[in-house]
Design a protein around this motif. Structure first.
Motif, mmCIF file in Angstrom:
data_model
loop_
_atom_site.group_PDB
_atom_site.id
_atom_site.type_symbol
_atom_site.label_atom_id
_atom_site.label_comp_id
_atom_site.label_asym_id
_atom_site.label_seq_id
_atom_site.Cartn_x
_atom_site.Cartn_y
_atom_site.Cartn_z
ATOM 1 N N LEU A 60 -4.342 -1.745 -6.229
ATOM 2 C CA LEU A 60 -3.159 -0.897 -6.229
ATOM 3 C C LEU A 60 -2.389 -1.073 -7.518
ATOM 4 O O LEU A 60 -2.309 -2.178 -8.053
ATOM 5 N N CYS A 72 1.396 -0.326 -8.859
ATOM 6 C CA CYS A 72 2.702 0.126 -8.439
ATOM 7 C C CYS A 72 3.485 0.591 -9.654
ATOM 8 O O CYS A 72 3.378 0.010 -10.722
ATOM 9 N N ALA A 100 2.329 2.114 -3.289
ATOM 10 C CA ALA A 100 1.454 2.403 -4.425
ATOM 11 C C ALA A 100 1.407 3.900 -4.703
ATOM 12 O O ALA A 100 1.493 4.719 -3.797
ATOM 13 N N VAL A 122 -4.125 4.480 -6.920
ATOM 14 C CA VAL A 122 -4.996 3.554 -6.212
ATOM 15 C C VAL A 122 -6.366 3.568 -6.872
ATOM 16 O O VAL A 122 -6.882 4.621 -7.235
ATOM 17 N N PHE A 129 0.806 -1.219 0.000
ATOM 18 C CA PHE A 129 0.000 0.000 0.000
ATOM 19 C C PHE A 129 0.840 1.270 0.000
ATOM 20 O O PHE A 129 0.610 2.180 -0.778
#
Lengths: 128, 637
Positions: free
Chosen positions: A118, A120, A96, A99, A93
């Motif tokens: 998420l 990345c 990330a 989102v 999280f």
């Protein structure tokens, strides 16, 4: 001959109709509408399942691991929305940037997240 | 080392071009040259792949791809599997596997005896050439860094698991496997004539691809279940759906190819399914690499999407044009193949229709965001409940047909023998369904699933014990029973679940289900580039210890995100699933879940692999097939 053709058409139509009926019935509760954050803010859509995509506001994240409750804010160019997710903090999280959240606004204008996704930036080019 | 890899890729391009040139000459004398050139191009691909593997094993971070996906501290197995941790390496692995098929085609007696091996390899080599060009010009895995780092950025911890070592190669074996039936069919139709051996010659290849695609999909789900920590194995995510598309058509293909002659449109449907299965493997790559849909898998976009879309269009146009040009070849119902017939044949065709409806439903749901953007200007996403509501009824009817298949096989003429064969299985199924509905409170769909599974198990075991003259072969029975066990697992684990979220102090014992769970505290271990916080829970049932359940969170020096290892305690009845969610001092927050019957899914899958492999061996080792095909070829040409 014509009789046979009618039979074939009916036979072919039957499964297609069945599928259409299934899809139509399934559609009701499962559609989530994509909104930008500014659109969602402007319209205050309640009781409609939404999907929002935004940048994670880095210093907005707070996580209470005993409930567990994750609170954060998402932003695009000109708006910001507060979101709450009742669940365990996903591993990636903090890493990330973008989102995607699915859920509904509650009466206080907070976005209650039912599904958290998420994306990345670099590390997870990877495999399925 | 990387020069060797790159040069080999160039060489393989050159040899493939030569093989294509020689293979498309009309003179048969050129075929020897075509075979040699194919073999050389395969050798070059193998060298290129080995060069990249060597770069991974020796941690040669001059290569950008290695630096991105590996690190010195990784164990050997994850260094090697770094090969398919990213896009260009995956493409190279795919090319490598496709190259092995080139050799397999050349060695295939069946294809060689009818002079098809060279034309088939012309088709496969065209696909391989595309991959080579992509690897050389678009996304090279041999790109060199000016300032190589001392250490690589490592393999994503989520990918450091056995599941991720085997899942991609299995999937690619399945994906590229469907290129062979396509190549066999196209090569034969191109050659013309009334000869239609492609129906039989495609069979082992289609089954091979089906086996590995199935294994690829299941291991993917197993990996998600064991690694990702949300307790599921399937989420109807676009990337998962993408691998399901060719599986649905591939299953339909394997069934259709076994129909006896006499079913209307058998040839046309086989052709359509062969083309679709191949095209959908390309489409899957487009979806997963194209960045057109949001996915929890979060693939990066890149240039591959549009290229694969163009290739997909080219394949479909080419296949349609070829079918139109050779429409004469689809007349008649083919040669006297003995396979599914009578009631079973019609049941199988019903199954094929259901598989195609499933394809349409899942495809529609997956592509709906794009459709809605085009039509109403806003993306609308359909979540899991859409897919479940559409597919569950269709799957249930499909599995019911499958469960009844031994009964249909024995049916013969008239209602009476059919009813006699169906009696006991139907009774058992009904009782099971009733029990699950009333006593276990399973709901309609789950009760139906259990009823179908019980019916099917009874029918298949009955057919195994009293085979009669129309009993099923062991292979097909094992596949069906395996799938029915998976059905039990999926139905059970989707409804009979339970979870708690609990904060515990060391020494505390709490109850979960029928287990007494003991927590003793946290331990911290330090490694070179990481530290790990873990806990091991003791599990007891009725006062006797039955096992342990461990979960850990690892924090990495060069990564901002930790990685959580979930703990799974698996019994035949249920899985306990532990996620160490957080801690304060020695007090830990635990997320514990229970999923019923999950292990049945994995066991059922193994049984299905076994059955498919058994059928495959029978199919491949029967010399009769080659003789039949050859004799007919001599008659018709």
């Amino acid at each position: 001959m014509a009789n046979k053709k009618v039979k074939v058409v009916v036979l072919a139509l039957l499964p297609v109709l069945a599928l259409g009926w299934l899809a139509l019935r399934a559609f009701e509760n499962s559609a989530a509408y994509y909104y930008t954050i500014s659109e969602a803010q402007a319209q205050e859509v309640q009781d409609q399942k939404l999907r929002l995509k935004g940048q994670l506001v880095k210093d907005s994240v707070s996580y209470n691991s005993t409930i567990p409750l994750l609170e954060f804010a998402l932003a695009d160019e000109d708006s910001q929305v507060e979101a709450a997710y009742e669940g365990v903090l996903p591993d990636n999280f903090h890493h990330a940037e973008e989102v995607i959240v699915e859920g509904k606004f509650n009466a206080q204008g907070k976005f209650v997240v039912s599904k958290l996704m998420l994306q990345c930036p670099s590390k997870y080019e990877g495999e399925e | 080392m990387h020069y060797l890899g790159l040069i080999s890729l160039y060489l393989s391009c050159a040899f493939t071009l030569l093989a294509l040139y020689a293979g498309t000459r009309p003179e048969a004398a050129r075929h020897k040259l075509a075979r040699r050139a194919s073999s050389l191009s395969v050798a070059a691909v193998v060298i290129s792949t080995l060069a990249l593997v060597a770069a991974f094993v020796t941690s040669d971070f001059r290569l950008a791809y290695v630096a991105r996906n590996s690190a010195r501290s990784l164990s050997l197995i994850y260094k090697v599997s770094g090969l398919w941790a990213g896009q260009s390496g995956s493409l190279l692995l795919w090319l490598f596997i496709m190259s092995l098929f080139t050799i397999a085609v050349q060695k295939s007696r069946g294809l060689r005896e009818v002079g098809l091996d060279v034309p088939v390899n012309v088709v496969i080599n065209s696909v391989r050439l595309l991959f080579m060009l992509l690897l050389v010009f678009v996304i090279s895995p041999f790109e060199v860094l000016q300032n190589p780092p001392y250490n690589g950025s490592g393999l994503n911890p989520m990918l450091q698991s056995l599941g991720m070592v085997v899942h991609p190669p299995l999937l690619f074996l399945g994906f590229s496997g469907f290129a062979v039936p396509f190549a066999v069919t196209v090569a034969q139709l191109w050659a013309g004539g009334r000869f239609d051996a492609w129906l039989e010659l495609s069979r082992p290849w289609a089954l091979f691809a089906w086996l590995f695609l199935t294994a690829g999909i299941v291991t993917g789900g197993q990996w998600a279940y064991n690694e990702l920590g949300w307790g599921g194995y399937w989420a109807w995510d676009p990337v998962e759906n993408a691998s399901l598309f060719p599986w649905l058509t591939g299953t339909a293909l394997v069934l259709t190819l076994q129909l006896s002659k006499g079913y209307p449109g058998r040839k046309v449907w086989s052709y359509i399914l062969i083309v679709l299965s191949f095209a959908l493997t390309i489409f899957a790559t487009f979806l997963t690499r194209g960045g057109v849909l949001d996915s929890v898998h979060a693939f990066s976009g890149g240039p591959l999407g549009p290229i694969f879309m163009a290739v997909l269009a080219a394949i479909l146009i080419f296949a349609s044009a070829l079918a139109y040009w050779r429409r004469g070849a689809f007349r008649g119902d083919g040669h006297g193949q003995v396979g599914f017939h009578g009631l079973l044949g019609w049941g199988v065709q019903g199954g094929v229709v259901l598989l195609l409806l499933l394809l349409a439903g899942v495809l529609f749901g997956t592509m709906f965001p794009l459709l809605s953007r085009a039509v109403v200007g806003r993306e609308i996403v359909l979540d899991e409940s859409f897919f479940n509501q559409v597919t569950v009824p269709l799957f249930l009817v499909l599995f019911a047909l499958m469960a009844l298949s031994p009964v249909l096989a024995k049916g013969g003429r008239g209602l009476r023998p059919l009813l006699r064969a169906a009696g006991i299985p139907v009774l058992l199924g009904a009782l099971t369904g009733l029990y699950v509905y009333v006593a276990a409170g399973g709901g309609l769909a789950v009760s139906a699933a259990f009823a179908i599974a019980a019916l099917g198990l009874a029918a298949h075991l009955g057919s195994l014990v009293w085979p009669g003259e129309k009993g099923f072969k062991l292979g097909s029975t094992a596949v069906h029973v395996g799938v029915l066990l998976m059905l039990v697992g999926v139905a059970g684990s989707s409804v009979f679940t339970d979870e708690i979220f609990i904060s515990v102090e060391p020494g505390e014992v709490f109850h979960f289900g029928e287990y007494q769970v003991g927590y003793t505290g946290l331990t911290t271990r330090y490694g070179v580039d990481r530290y790990t916080v873990s806990t091991t829970l003791s599990l007891a049932r009725n006062g006797t210890s039955v096992g342990e359940l461990a979960s850990a969170k690892t924090f990495w020096e060069n990564r901002t995100q930790p990685s959580t290892k979930v703990g799974v305690f698996s019994t035949i009845k249920e899985d306990l699933y532990l996620n160490l969610a957080g801690w304060e001092g020695q007090a830990a927050q635990l997320h514990l879940e229970r999923f019923a019957l999950v292990s049945w899914i994995w066991f059922g899958a193994w049984l299905a692999y076994f059955g498919a492999a058994l059928s495959l061996f029978r199919l491949a080792s029967v010399g009769k097939l080659h003789k039949q095909v050859k004799a007919r070829w001599q008659r018709t040409s």
